[in-house]
Design a protein around this motif. Structure first.
Motif, PDB file in Angstrom:
ATOM      1  N   GLN A  19     -59.102  -7.960  13.112  1.00 46.79           N
ATOM      2  CA  GLN A  19     -58.156  -6.901  12.804  1.00 46.79           C
ATOM      3  C   GLN A  19     -56.761  -7.245  13.320  1.00 46.79           C
ATOM      4  OE1 GLN A  19     -58.419  -2.080  12.859  1.00 46.79           O
ATOM      5  NE2 GLN A  19     -60.134  -3.274  13.432  1.00 46.79           N
ATOM      6  N   LEU A  20     -56.724  -7.831  14.526  1.00 42.58           N
ATOM      7  CA  LEU A  20     -55.439  -8.194  15.096  1.00 42.58           C
ATOM      8  C   LEU A  20     -54.844  -9.390  14.372  1.00 42.58           C
ATOM      9  CD1 LEU A  20     -56.183  -6.235  17.355  1.00 42.58           C
ATOM     10  CD2 LEU A  20     -55.241  -7.885  18.960  1.00 42.58           C
ATOM     11  N   GLY A  75     -43.526  -3.502  12.800  1.00 37.92           N
ATOM     12  CA  GLY A  75     -44.399  -4.662  12.738  1.00 37.92           C
ATOM     13  C   GLY A  75     -43.637  -5.964  12.838  1.00 37.92           C
ATOM     14  N   ARG A  77     -52.079 -17.184  13.856  1.00 38.23           N
ATOM     15  CA  ARG A  77     -52.263 -15.799  14.320  1.00 38.23           C
ATOM     16  C   ARG A  77     -53.566 -15.649  15.094  1.00 38.23           C
ATOM     17  NH1 ARG A  77     -49.112 -11.563  12.849  1.00 38.23           N
ATOM     18  NH2 ARG A  77     -50.776 -10.023  12.874  1.00 38.23           N
ATOM     19  N   ALA A 119     -49.621  -9.822   6.549  1.00 40.83           N
ATOM     20  CA  ALA A 119     -50.971  -9.646   6.018  1.00 40.83           C
ATOM     21  C   ALA A 119     -51.189 -10.543   4.815  1.00 40.83           C
ATOM     22  CB  ALA A 119     -51.167  -8.200   5.609  1.00 40.83           C
ATOM     23  N   GLY A 120     -52.407 -11.001   4.682  1.00 39.06           N
ATOM     24  CA  GLY A 120     -52.733 -11.828   3.536  1.00 39.06           C
ATOM     25  C   GLY A 120     -52.294 -13.270   3.714  1.00 39.06           C
ATOM     26  N   GLY A 130     -55.637 -10.628  11.384  1.00 41.55           N
ATOM     27  CA  GLY A 130     -55.444 -10.505   9.944  1.00 41.55           C
ATOM     28  C   GLY A 130     -54.402  -9.478   9.569  1.00 41.55           C
ATOM     29  N   GLY A 131     -54.261  -8.438  10.373  1.00 42.80           N
ATOM     30  CA  GLY A 131     -53.377  -7.352   9.991  1.00 42.80           C
ATOM     31  C   GLY A 131     -51.927  -7.684  10.253  1.00 42.80           C
ATOM     32  N   GLY A 132     -51.157  -6.648  10.384  1.00 42.68           N
ATOM     33  CA  GLY A 132     -49.763  -6.858  10.728  1.00 42.68           C
ATOM     34  C   GLY A 132     -48.917  -7.217   9.531  1.00 42.68           C
ATOM     35  N   ARG A 133     -47.676  -7.485   9.801  1.00 42.90           N
ATOM     36  CA  ARG A 133     -46.679  -7.696   8.776  1.00 42.90           C
ATOM     37  C   ARG A 133     -47.056  -8.836   7.833  1.00 42.90           C
ATOM     38  NH1 ARG A 133     -43.050  -5.522   5.819  1.00 42.90           N
ATOM     39  NH2 ARG A 133     -42.303  -4.291   7.568  1.00 42.90           N
TER      40      ARG A 133
END
Lengths: 349, 340
Positions: free
Chosen positions: A156-157, A134, A174, A164-165, A159-162
């Motif tokens: 999803q793209l 990631g 992002r 996150a948050g 918000g997710g990933g390394r």
């Protein structure tokens, strides 16, 4: 990961780097393609002598069962250079996905992993590999099933990933990145608002690629990214991976399709019997004379545009994970009995 | 939408009909003689045959089943739930009083066991195989194997008898007029029964949630989320929870039926005047009208719970929500394309 050999390896590595890499001769168990570059004097990803085994009880031994170790992958060497697409070709169920997971630091809980994995010149452990995923290494999964069915793909793209948050500016950045990636890959703005089950096959593949590109990886591991497509469609579908490589990225393409590999890759690593038996430039597949291993030569002869036949003397060891694809091609050509398989683990036979 | 409503209303009516018939049949084939059950043992032995006959007439033991049912059903259609023979009062009054006691008890237990169970189940699944998981699993397995009434007795012995923190029973203090009753009193009487019900419910929900969460961890999208660099907790927060919400809702609404069963036992132990204890009294005493009304209320509650779960499914899961629209659109498009 066995880190005891760390210093010994570092020394060997320094020694190795003194040698010239321009020759197309074999070093590190492989030969080069024109695109292969040693950025900063090393491979982007290098796997040396990797073995992955599982402890299990003998299936037929009953109560007196003793634990024994089954090696799924043994003494495997593979190297991905900067700016090249390396295809790892092997039969289904041979342990390719296991290798991919290991490279992402996702070891199976009961697996014993030995050997060395280097990324960008650094010796890696499970922990550091997990930190790389990631960030520097991204996975392109097989199908849309890898996406959360209840979340819109755009969110999803982004918000997710390394990271996150993340909130505020990072999160906006992002989202912008996701939008520009979607635009670049011809995915309309509306696609971001779709749920995974609403994507068409082609859309899904580009979305999955975008999930990997969100994190600006140096290496993309694509695990069977073209399931169920015929050769021409598969070649076109891998065009985006090719474009990533042409921009200077590196790709490890995992596939069971040798024809696809020969069409899109710079180099091909033939995975058989739990190890890479030959890792060579696609150009060397032009003639069997430039292939070193009997099995690879047999593979060459089995290709439809060549003899489409078995060369009995050059079959190489018949191993349990021999792909039905190859075997069927040969059987069709010769009406011969299928190659004998060892009794261990013969899922295909 | 209209057909959805119509179908569910029809189902609901059929359910009520079947439930009421079943109650009357069960009461009529009960081996217990209502006359004997509803008078004192000593009084029964010294009772004259005429008196017995008179009482048998009152309890309707000689009236055929279908006649009693038809009589009750006719009243029911007019909105009259009948008279409780045991309490000698209209069923509606008996229930109204007890319904709110039970409702408070069950809502507290329902929410507590749902929230706690879900949290524990998720925690155990994320820490699979670890210390926390083993503690939670052990706790749940022990509780799941514990009968509710026994746990109620233990809590009573510890907190009411030994420590004296809570009253031993009933929903209001003894000897206090309803005018002097404070909400605090009601709460104090509610805590132990509610705790008993919740604690037993938690085990069930936590173990189910844990299993589901482990399945989710194995699923492809979860594995990919981790492969993208999310930690297990992050992946669980971002992707796991929303996918676990649906099974959790199903479980939570199925739990309504369990709670009803549990509350019968718990109310008995704590002498808590709720629907549960009324159901026991009505069942043992052959009070068909009261029992039928309680059965109908519980059937309606469980039905309502499942209906809400079904509707929420459509709200939460885009595959149902959008899939239906997409199908409808496709159908319409198909109809236009088709030659007429």
């Amino acid at each position: 990961m066995d880190t005891r050999h760390n210093t010994a390896h570092a020394a060997a590595w320094r020694e190795h780097e003194k040698r010239a890499h321009s020759s197309s001769g074999i070093h590190h168990h492989h030969s080069h393609a024109p695109a292969s570059q040693h950025g900063e004097g090393h491979h982007l990803l290098q796997v040396e002598n990797l073995s992955i085994g599982f402890n299990r009880y003998e299936p037929q031994a009953g109560l007196m069962a003793r634990k024994s170790r089954v090696d799924v992958i043994h003494a495997l060497n593979i190297a991905v250079h900067r700016g090249e697409l390396l295809a790892l070709v092997g039969a289904s169920g041979a342990g390719k996905t296991l290798l991919a997971n290991t490279l992402l630091g996702r070891f199976e809980p009961n697996a014993c992993v030995e050997g060395c994995i280097w990324f960008d010149g650094q010796l890696q452990s499970q922990k550091t590999l997990a930190q790389l995923r990631g960030r520097c290494i991204s996975l392109v999964p097989q199908s849309v099933l890898a996406l959360d069915p209840l979340m819109k793909v755009g969110r999803q793209l982004a918000g997710g990933g390394r990271r996150a948050g993340v909130r505020g500016r990072d999160s906006r950045a992002r989202t912008e990145k996701q939008c520009s990636l979607f635009e670049h890959y011809g995915l309309g703005e509306a696609v971001a608002g779709l749920y995974p089950f609403e994507l068409s096959g082609g859309m899904a593949r580009r979305v999955l690629l975008c999930t990997a590109l969100m994190d600006d990886p140096e290496l993309i591991i694509a695990d069977e990214p073209t399931p169920g497509l015929d050769l021409e469609l598969a070649v076109r579908a891998t065009g985006d991976l090719r474009a990533f490589v042409d921009r200077g990225g590196s790709v490890l393409l995992i596939t069971h399709d040798i024809e696809l590999a020969l069409r899109v890759a710079d180099r091909v690593a033939v995975f058989q019997g739990g190890t890479v038996i030959e890792e060579t430039a696609v150009e060397n597949f032009a003639s069997p004379a430039t292939l070193r291993q009997p099995f690879t030569r047999a593979l060459w002869h089995a290709l439809p545009e060549h003899d489409f036949a078995v060369m009995p003397g050059e079959q190489g060891p018949a191993l349990p994970d021999e792909a039905p694809e190859y075997r069927n091609a040969r059987d069709r050509a010769t009406h011969a009995e299928p190659a004998p398989v060892l009794p261990v683990d013969d899922e295909e036979g | 939408m209209a057909s959805f409503l119509l179908r569910n209303i029809l189902k609901f009516l059929l359910l009520l009909l079947a439930t009421s018939v079943l109650v009357f049949v069960l009461v009529s084939i009960s081996p217990l003689d209502p006359v004997q059950m509803n008078v004192d043992q000593a009084a029964y032995l010294t009772m004259s045959p005429e008196k017995k006959a008179q009482l048998a007439e009152y309890w309707g033991t000689n009236t055929p089943l279908w006649e009693r049912y038809a009589h009750w059903f006719g009243d029911f259609l007019r909105g009259d739930l009948g008279t409780s023979l045991r309490f000698n009062a209209p069923v509606a009054d008996v229930i109204a009083l007890r319904f709110f006691n039970s409702l408070a008890l069950m809502i507290v237990a329902w929410i507590l066991s749902g929230v706690l169970g879900f949290a524990l189940g998720i925690g155990a699944a994320v820490k699979r195989g670890g210390f926390v998981d083993r503690i939670i699993k052990g706790y749940c397995l022990i509780l799941a194997a514990t009968p509710a009434f026994w746990l109620g007795l233990v809590l009573l012995i510890i907190f009411s008898v030994t420590l004296g923190w809570f009253p031993v029973g009933f929903s209001v203090p003894i000897g206090v007029s309803s005018a002097d009753l404070t909400p605090f009193d009601s709460l104090r009487h509610l805590i132990l029964p509610a705790a008993t019900l919740s604690v037993v419910g938690v085990a069930n929900i936590a173990l189910h949630t844990r299993e589901k969460a482990l399945d989710t961890r194995e699923s492809e999208f979860f594995q990919f989320a981790e492969a993208r660099g999310l930690s297990t907790w992050q992946a669980m927060r971002q992707h796991g929870l929303r996918n676990l919400l649906l099974p959790a809702l199903t479980l939570q609404f199925a739990q309504v039926a369990e709670l009803f069963g549990g509350s019968v036992l718990v109310e008995q132990v704590f002498s808590y005047p709720g629907l549960g204890s009324a159901a026991v009294t009505a069942g043992l005493g052959g009070d068909a009208a009261l029992l039928a009304a309680i059965a109908l209320i519980s059937a309606a509650l469980v039905f309502l719970g499942n209906l809400i779960a079904n509707i929420l499914y459509g709200v939460i899961d885009p595959r149902l929500r959008r899939g239906r629209h997409a199908r409808a659109k496709k159908d319409r498009a198909g109809a236009e394309d088709a030659p007429s």
